[in-house]
Design an enzyme around this catalytic site. Structure first.
Site, mmCIF file in Angstrom:
data_model
loop_
_atom_site.group_PDB
_atom_site.id
_atom_site.type_symbol
_atom_site.label_atom_id
_atom_site.label_comp_id
_atom_site.label_asym_id
_atom_site.label_seq_id
_atom_site.Cartn_x
_atom_site.Cartn_y
_atom_site.Cartn_z
ATOM 1 N NE ARG A 84 -4.277 -1.356 2.328
ATOM 2 C CZ ARG A 84 -4.485 -2.774 2.927
ATOM 3 N NH1 ARG A 84 -3.545 -3.531 3.466
ATOM 4 N NH2 ARG A 84 -5.689 -3.325 2.488
ATOM 5 C CG ASN A 111 -10.747 -4.721 2.769
ATOM 6 O OD1 ASN A 111 -10.935 -5.621 3.059
ATOM 7 N ND2 ASN A 111 -9.310 -4.491 2.867
ATOM 8 C CG ASP A 112 -12.543 0.237 -0.935
ATOM 9 O OD1 ASP A 112 -13.139 0.688 -0.125
ATOM 10 O OD2 ASP A 112 -10.981 0.258 -1.196
ATOM 11 C CB CYS A 164 -4.788 -8.274 -1.973
ATOM 12 S SG CYS A 164 -5.641 -6.674 -2.785
HETATM 13 C C1 PEP Z 1 -9.400 -3.517 -0.480
HETATM 14 O O1 PEP Z 1 -10.304 -2.607 -0.908
HETATM 15 O O2 PEP Z 1 -9.774 -4.578 -0.255
HETATM 16 C C2 PEP Z 1 -8.259 -3.341 -0.442
HETATM 17 C C3 PEP Z 1 -7.057 -4.331 -0.442
HETATM 18 O O3 PEP Z 1 -7.538 -1.848 -0.637
HETATM 19 P P1 PEP Z 1 -7.628 -1.021 0.668
HETATM 20 O O4 PEP Z 1 -8.014 -2.044 1.989
HETATM 21 O O5 PEP Z 1 -6.327 -0.582 0.888
HETATM 22 O O6 PEP Z 1 -8.676 -0.111 0.132
HETATM 23 MG MG MG Z 2 -9.446 -0.598 -1.460
#
Ligand code: PEP
Ligand code: MG
Length: 592
Positions: free
Chosen positions: A309, A472-473, A520
Site C-alpha cells: 500500500r 474491503n472496498d 488482497c
Molecule cells: C481492498 O479494498 O480490499 C484493499 C485491499 O484495499 P484497501 O483496503 O487499501 O482499500
Molecule cells: Mg481498496
C-alpha cells in the site's frame, strides 16, 4: 470499579495493560517515544512553548484597546493562570520523564487528565474553564509546531525503547487516523481500542498488520476509560474489561498464554509449502505498508508481496509528497528485501478514510467533500495529478531493475482510466529511456474493488496482466456500507450473496482468460474464508504476514476438488454462510 465495554474485534488475541488515552481532537499531534538522552530537550521544548505563549498573552493584554470589555482582560488572566499552573506543565514533565512521551503527546495526555477533572466539577463556572484550558493547550501546541517549523529545533528521535519489565501500554482513542496509526507501528503498544471504526477501516487494517489485539467501534471507550486504568482487550470477542477483578485477570492471562502457544505452534509451518490435500499449490503473499514490513513477510513464509500500500509512504509528511528518489529507494528496499520474490506495488490510494495529510483529513471530513469514499481517491486522484503519478511510476519502474515488480492500480471503474494509465506508462518509459535509466518488464494489474469493474471484467481483462480483488472496498461499494462506520458495521457482510457472486465470477472470468487473480482484501487473511475462496477457484491469497500461518494451516487440510463441488449450492443459497459451513464440514478431510 470493574466494567466492560463492547466493540468490534478487529485483531485477534488478548492484551492486558495500562490505558494510554490520546484525545481525539489532538490525535493528529505527533505521538512518539523519545530516548533517555532526549528527555531534557523535550522538557525544554515544553517550557519554551510556555514562555512563548506567556509572551503572547501578555502582549495581547498590553495591546488591548481601552474600550475593550473588561471580561476580556480577565479571560487572559485566567489563561495565564492556567498556563503557569503546575498541574499542566509540571505533570506534563512527569509524562516526559516517566513515560518518555514526546512533549506534544505529554501535554495532550495531561490535558486529557485535567479535562476529566473539569468535567466532574459541580460548579458550572469552574466546569466551563475546561474550554479555556483547551485553548491554552492549543496555543502551546501551536508554539511547539511553529518552533519546529522554523527549524530551530529538530523533533526528537523516534525510538524503540526497551520497555521490558514495565507495564504494557494499551492505546485508547476516540479515533486514530491511519497516518497516526503508522506512527505507532512497531511501538510499545500492546493493543488498541477506539470509539469509532469498522472491521476493515484502515485503522483496523494497520492494527491487524501490527498483529496486536484491537477492538474498534466501542463508541464510548475513550470517555469511560481513564489514563493508567488496567484494561484487558479481548481481540477475539470485542470485549474490553476495565479494572478487572483478580479472577478475571487470571483467566485472561491463561488465555493469553494459550494463544501464544498456538502462535508458536503455527509458526512451525513457516517453511511448509502451501499445498492442498489434492496437490494444488497455493500462493500466499503478504500485504505491506512500508518497505521494512517485507522483513516480516519473508519471516512469515510469504512467497511474494501481493499488496504494497504505497500511500503510507505519502503520509506523515505534513502534506509534502515523497520525491521520485525517495520512492525509488523505498520500492528498491522492498524488492531487495524480498530476495527475488515478486513485489506488487499499488499506486497511491489516498482519500476516503486514508487522507493524505492532516489538513486534507479535516477538509475531507468537513465542508469540502461530501462523500470522500466516492470522491477523488485512488486512481482518480493519480490521474488528476499527472506529474505526481508519473513520478511514482518512474520510481516503480526504476526499482524494477532490482527485482520482480508488478504494478497494481486501485479503484479502476472505467476503461478510459486504463487507456490513460497505458498512455502514461508509455510516456514514463520514454522518459526513462531518454534518461538512460534501466528498467525491466512490469506486469500491469488492476484492483477489482468497485462492482462496475467486477461486472465488466471481460472488457478489462484484455488490457491487463493480472487482477487483484479488494474485498474491503468491494463489499463497501456493493452493499453501500461505509467500511469505517461502526453504526452500519453489522450490515458489512462478506457472506452477502451479491458479494459472493461478484467475487466468484471475477475469479472464474480471470482464470478463464488465463490471467492471474488474487484476493488482497481482509477476507484473504481470515481463515474463516479460506475454504470458500478455494472453492471459488482462488489460488493466490495476499494478507498481513501474521495471518499467513493460520491460512496455511487451513489450506493444508483442504481438498480443493471436493470444496469446488459446493460452490453452486453456496451461490444459490439464501444463507450462504450456513450452506457453506454444512457443505465444507461434509466434504472436509480435516486432519484433526
Ligand atoms: C481492498 O479494498 O480490499 C484493499 C485491499 O484495499 P484497501 O483496503 O487499501 O482499500
Ligand atoms: Mg481498496
Amino acid at each position: 470499579m470493574s466494567f466492560q465495554v463492547f466493540g468490534i474485534p478487529v485483531s485477534r488475541g488478548v492484551a492486558i495493560g495500562r490505558a494510554v488515552l490520546v484525545a481525539s481532537s489532538r490525535v493528529d499531534v505527533a505521538h512518539y517515544f523519545i530516548d533517555e538522552a532526549h528527555v531534557p530537550g523535550e522538557i525544554k521544548r515544553a517550557l519554551r512553548a510556555r514562555d512563548e505563549v506567556a509572551r503572547e498573552l501578555e502582549s495581547l493584554k498590553e495591546d488591548m484597546p481601552e474600550d475593550a470589555p473588561h471580561e476580556l482582560a480577565a479571560l487572559l488572566d485566567v489563561h495565564l493562570m492556567l498556563l503557569h499552573d503546575e498541574a499542566l506543565l509540571g505533570a506534563t514533565r512527569q509524562w516526559i520523564v516517566e513515560r518518555h512521551y514526546n512533549a506534544e503527546w505529554a501535554l495532550s495526555a495531561q490535558l486529557e487528565v485535567l479535562a476529566r477533572q473539569f468535567d466532574e466539577m459541580e460548579d458550572d463556572y469552574l466546569r466551563e474553564r475546561k474550554a479555556d484550558l483547551e485553548q491554552v493547550v492549543e496555543r502551546l501546541l501551536g508554539a511547539m509546531a511553529a518552533e519546529l517549523g522554523k527549524g530551530q529545533v529538530g523533533a526528537a528521535q523516534v525510538v524503540q525503547r526497551d520497555f521490558a519489565g514495565e507495564d504494557p501500554l494499551l492505546l485508547v482513542a476516540a479515533d486514530i487516523a491511519p497516518a497516526d496509526m503508522m506512527q505507532f507501528k512497531r511501538s510499545v503498544f500492546h493493543g488498541f481500542i477506539t470509539d469509532i471504526g469498522g472491521k476493515t477501516s484502515h485503522t483496523a487494517i494497520v492494527a491487524r498488520s501490527m498483529d496486536i489485539p484491537a477492538v474498534v467501534g466501542t463508541r464510548e471507550a475513550s470517555r469511560l476509560i481513564r489514563q493508567d486504568d488496567w484494561v484487558i482487550i479481548d481481540g477475539d470477542s470485542g470485549v474490553v474489561i476495565v479494572n478487572p477483578s483478580p479472577i478475571v485477570l487470571e483467566e485472561y492471562r491463561f488465555r493469553q498464554r494459550q494463544s501464544e502457544l498456538e502462535r508458536a505452534r503455527l509458526a512451525r509451518l513457516r517453511h511448509t509449502p502451501a499445498v492442498t490435500l489434492d496437490g494444488e499449490r497455493i500462493e500466499l503473499h503478504a500485504n505491506i505498508e512500508l518497505p521494512a514490513d517485507a522483513v516480516s513477510a519473508v519471516e512469515a513464509g510469504a512467497t511474494g508481496v501481493g499488496l504494497f500500500r504505497s500511500e503510507f509512504l505519502f503520509m506523515n509528511r505534513g502534506g509534502e509528497l515523497p520525491t521520485e528518489e525517495e520512492q525509488f529507494q523505498a520500492y528498491k528496499a522492498a524488492v531487495e528485501a524480498m530476495k527475488g520474490m515478486p513485489v506488487t506495488i499499488r499506486t497511491v490510494d489516498v482519500g476516503a478514510d486514508k487522507p493524505l495529510d492532516r489538513m486534507s483529513a479535516n477538509e475531507l471530513r468537513h465542508e469540502h467533500v461530501l462523500n470522500p469514499a466516492m470522491g477523488l481517491r485512488a486512481i482518480r486522484w493519480s490521474l488528476a495529478e499527472p506529474s505526481m503519478f508519473r513520478q511514482q511510476l518512474r520510481a516503480i519502474y526504476r526499482a524494477s531493475a532490482f527485482g520482480k515488480i508488478r504494478l497494481l492500480i486501485p479503484m479502476v471503474a472505467h476503461l478510459s482510466e486504463i487507456r490513460q494509465i497505458l498512455e502514461t506508462l508509455r510516456r514514463v518509459k520514454q522518459q526513462l529511456d531518454d534518461a538512460g535509466q534501466p528498467y525491466t518488464h512490469v506486469d500491469l494489474g488492476v484492483m477489482i474493488e468497485i462492482p462496475a469493474a467486477a461486472v465488466m471484467l471481460p472488457l478489462l481483462l484484455p488490457h491487463v496482466d493480472f487482477v487483484s480483488i479488494g474485498t474491503n472496498d468491494l463489499i463497501q461499494y456493493t452493499l453501500a456500507i461505509d467500511r469505517a462506520d461502526e453504526a452500519v458495521a453489522h450490515l458489512y457482510d462478506p457472506w452477502h450473496p451479491a458479494v459472493l457472486q461478484l467475487i466468484a465470477s471475477s475469479i472464474a472470468q480471470a482464470r478463464a482468460a488465463g490471467k492471474s487473480v488474487s484476493v488482497c482484501g481482509e477476507m484473504a487473511g481470515d481463515a474463516a474464508f479460506t475454504d470458500l475462496l478455494l472453492c471459488m477457484g482462488l489460488r493466490s491469497f495476499s494478507m498481513h504476514p501474521s495471518q499467513i500461518p493460520s491460512v496455511k494451516q487451513r489450506i493444508l487440510r483442504a481438498d480443493s476438488q471436493k470444496l469446488k463441488l459446493a460452490l453452486p449450492a453456496i451461490l444459490a443459497s439464501e444463507d450462504p454462510e450456513k450452506t457453506a459451513s454444512l457443505a465444507f464440514a461434509a466434504t472436509s478431510q480435516r486432519l484433526h
